[in-house]
Design a protein around this motif. Sequence first.
Motif, short mmCIF file in Angstrom:
data_model
loop_
_atom_site.label_atom_id
_atom_site.label_comp_id
_atom_site.label_asym_id
_atom_site.label_seq_id
_atom_site.Cartn_x
_atom_site.Cartn_y
_atom_site.Cartn_z
N GLU A 149 0.83 -1.21 0.00
CA GLU A 149 0.00 0.00 0.00
C GLU A 149 0.85 1.25 0.00
N ASP A 150 1.95 1.21 0.75
CA ASP A 150 2.81 2.39 0.83
C ASP A 150 4.28 1.96 0.95
N PRO A 151 4.96 1.81 -0.21
CA PRO A 151 6.32 1.29 -0.17
C PRO A 151 7.33 2.19 0.56
N THR A 152 6.98 3.48 0.80
CA THR A 152 7.94 4.32 1.55
C THR A 152 8.14 3.76 2.95
N ARG A 153 7.23 2.90 3.37
CA ARG A 153 7.34 2.32 4.71
C ARG A 153 8.58 1.43 4.86
N VAL A 154 9.12 0.99 3.73
CA VAL A 154 10.37 0.21 3.75
C VAL A 154 11.44 1.06 4.45
N PHE A 155 11.52 2.33 4.06
CA PHE A 155 12.52 3.22 4.64
C PHE A 155 12.14 3.61 6.08
N ARG A 156 10.85 3.82 6.27
CA ARG A 156 10.40 4.20 7.62
C ARG A 156 10.70 3.10 8.63
N ALA A 157 10.54 1.83 8.19
CA ALA A 157 10.81 0.70 9.09
C ALA A 157 12.26 0.76 9.56
N ILE A 158 13.16 1.01 8.63
CA ILE A 158 14.59 1.05 8.96
C ILE A 158 14.88 2.25 9.87
N ARG A 159 14.26 3.37 9.56
CA ARG A 159 14.51 4.58 10.35
C ARG A 159 14.07 4.38 11.81
N PHE A 160 12.86 3.84 12.00
CA PHE A 160 12.38 3.64 13.37
C PHE A 160 13.23 2.57 14.07
N GLU A 161 13.55 1.51 13.32
CA GLU A 161 14.33 0.42 13.91
C GLU A 161 15.64 0.95 14.49
N GLN A 162 16.35 1.74 13.68
CA GLN A 162 17.66 2.20 14.12
C GLN A 162 17.57 3.33 15.12
N ARG A 163 16.57 4.19 14.95
CA ARG A 163 16.45 5.30 15.91
C ARG A 163 16.12 4.79 17.30
N LEU A 164 15.19 3.82 17.36
CA LEU A 164 14.72 3.37 18.66
C LEU A 164 15.54 2.20 19.20
N GLY A 165 16.45 1.66 18.39
CA GLY A 165 17.20 0.48 18.82
C GLY A 165 16.30 -0.74 18.86
N PHE A 166 15.29 -0.80 17.96
CA PHE A 166 14.37 -1.93 17.89
C PHE A 166 14.85 -2.89 16.81
N GLY A 183 9.29 -5.26 -6.81
CA GLY A 183 9.46 -3.97 -7.49
C GLY A 183 8.48 -2.89 -7.07
N PHE A 184 7.91 -3.02 -5.85
CA PHE A 184 6.91 -2.01 -5.47
C PHE A 184 7.52 -0.63 -5.26
N LEU A 185 8.82 -0.63 -4.92
CA LEU A 185 9.46 0.69 -4.72
C LEU A 185 9.47 1.51 -6.01
N ASP A 186 9.50 0.80 -7.15
CA ASP A 186 9.53 1.51 -8.44
C ASP A 186 8.22 2.25 -8.69
N LYS A 187 7.19 1.84 -7.97
CA LYS A 187 5.88 2.44 -8.25
C LYS A 187 5.71 3.81 -7.61
N ILE A 188 6.58 4.12 -6.63
CA ILE A 188 6.46 5.46 -6.05
C ILE A 188 7.48 6.37 -6.73
N LEU A 216 19.61 -4.91 3.58
CA LEU A 216 18.32 -5.23 2.94
C LEU A 216 18.34 -4.94 1.43
N ASP A 217 19.54 -4.76 0.88
CA ASP A 217 19.75 -4.54 -0.57
C ASP A 217 19.14 -3.22 -1.08
N LEU A 218 18.91 -2.31 -0.16
CA LEU A 218 18.30 -1.04 -0.59
C LEU A 218 19.32 -0.11 -1.25
N LEU A 219 20.57 -0.22 -0.84
CA LEU A 219 21.59 0.64 -1.47
C LEU A 219 21.77 0.21 -2.92
N GLU A 220 21.80 -1.10 -3.12
CA GLU A 220 21.93 -1.63 -4.48
C GLU A 220 20.74 -1.21 -5.33
#
Length: 397
Positions: A149-166, A183-188, A216-220
């Motif tokens: 539904e919202d592929p930007t959440r891929v980045f948000r998950a990482i941001r919260f994980e690292q910020r909160l130490g989760f 390939g859902f990231l390509d859609k945004i 998570l292969d996001l840099l690639e």
Amino acid sequence: RLGQVAQDLGLDVFAVGGFVRDLLLNKQNLDVDIVVEGDGIAFAAEFARRFDCRIRTHRKFGTAVLIFPDQFKVDVASARTEYYLEPGALPTVEHAPIKLDLYRRDFTINTLAIALNGSHFGELYDFFGAQRDLQEKAIRVLHNLSFVEDPTRVFRAIRFEQRLGFRIGVHTEQLLRSAMRMGFLDKIGGHRVWNELVLIFKEANPLPAVLRMADLDLLEYLHPDLLLEKRAKKLFANARQAIDWYRLLFTGEPCRHWLVYFLCLLTDLDDQAVASLCQRLVVAPRLQQIFTVEREAAHRATNLIFWRRMHTAPPRPSEIYDWFQPLATEVLLYAMARSNNEQVQRCLSSYFTHLRSVQCELVGSDIKQLGIAPGPIYKEIFQRLLAARLDGELVTR
Ligand code: CTP
């Protein structure tokens, strides 16, 4: 006061999202989000009428922002109630509107709500296991289609994980990886990916999130050559030192630390790759200039300092000034972090601490008094005088 207005209008109002999450984690968060069961705009308008604050509305989204005199802001959203008016529509669920509003959110830890009015004031609503996940330090989606539904959440998950130490939950990580594979990231749009990247780089220490993105292969995904080599860790650590040094020495002067870190991420990409990445992410022209033209200029200048030191005389202060003066502070701090040559470091630090504030004291009228008619020659005179001053050839007026 929010609760009072809600009570008078016969509405239920809740504080929700990151504000409540951070309240439970005992972390400061001044982004207050309010959800009103009903018309959020009417609620905000009544609040603004009674108390001394302005209101900005977005009718299309049913949202408003309350802006207090000290610029403190409260975001107000509407949880739609009209769906529940028809007989049989979720009749048994207490607070169905707020529950449905929270169900649309990214991760369980962001689904807490606190009632702000009436006898329920202060009650915590936890419909989706948020408290459990806060305790287990887990980032979990609410349902399997969240990343779709919202592929930007891929980045948000990482941001919260690292910020909160989760840690991103096992099932959630599987969903994240499969959304990426499909390939859902390509859609945004690229600009939405860019916005998320900026938020990650704006974190106090973005390196852990960058390493997780690599994992998570996001840099690639961003660029096939964007492989984080071992030396990246050292580079980010150097960048942090350079930023801290600058902030300590020049307190109050602007320094966008996220730009320095982002330049560190790009360090192994060639100029063409950086240009194409900027295009893909729809980076704003001024920032594109920093990532391409100014980055290249900084690489050239630092190589030249190194080369000159080895083969001829070291550069004159006026030369250093000419090379560095057109470049953004953040590019120079990146150059500082990147260079392991003492001479280059010394040039950069002398530019910051001394050269950049040297000024030519002469003004136009002084030259006129010498009988020289105004024209392009004035610019040349100023430049030559400044160079003489920088090089110590001209000490006084
Ligand atoms: N949200 C979402 N999906 C997104 C963006 C936001 O579901 N792609 C939801 C989240 O649940 C979040 C709320 O909208 O709680 C507000 O978004 P934002 O202000 O970005 O989240 P915060 O949790 O406040 O994040 P931060 O702490 O970084 O401000």
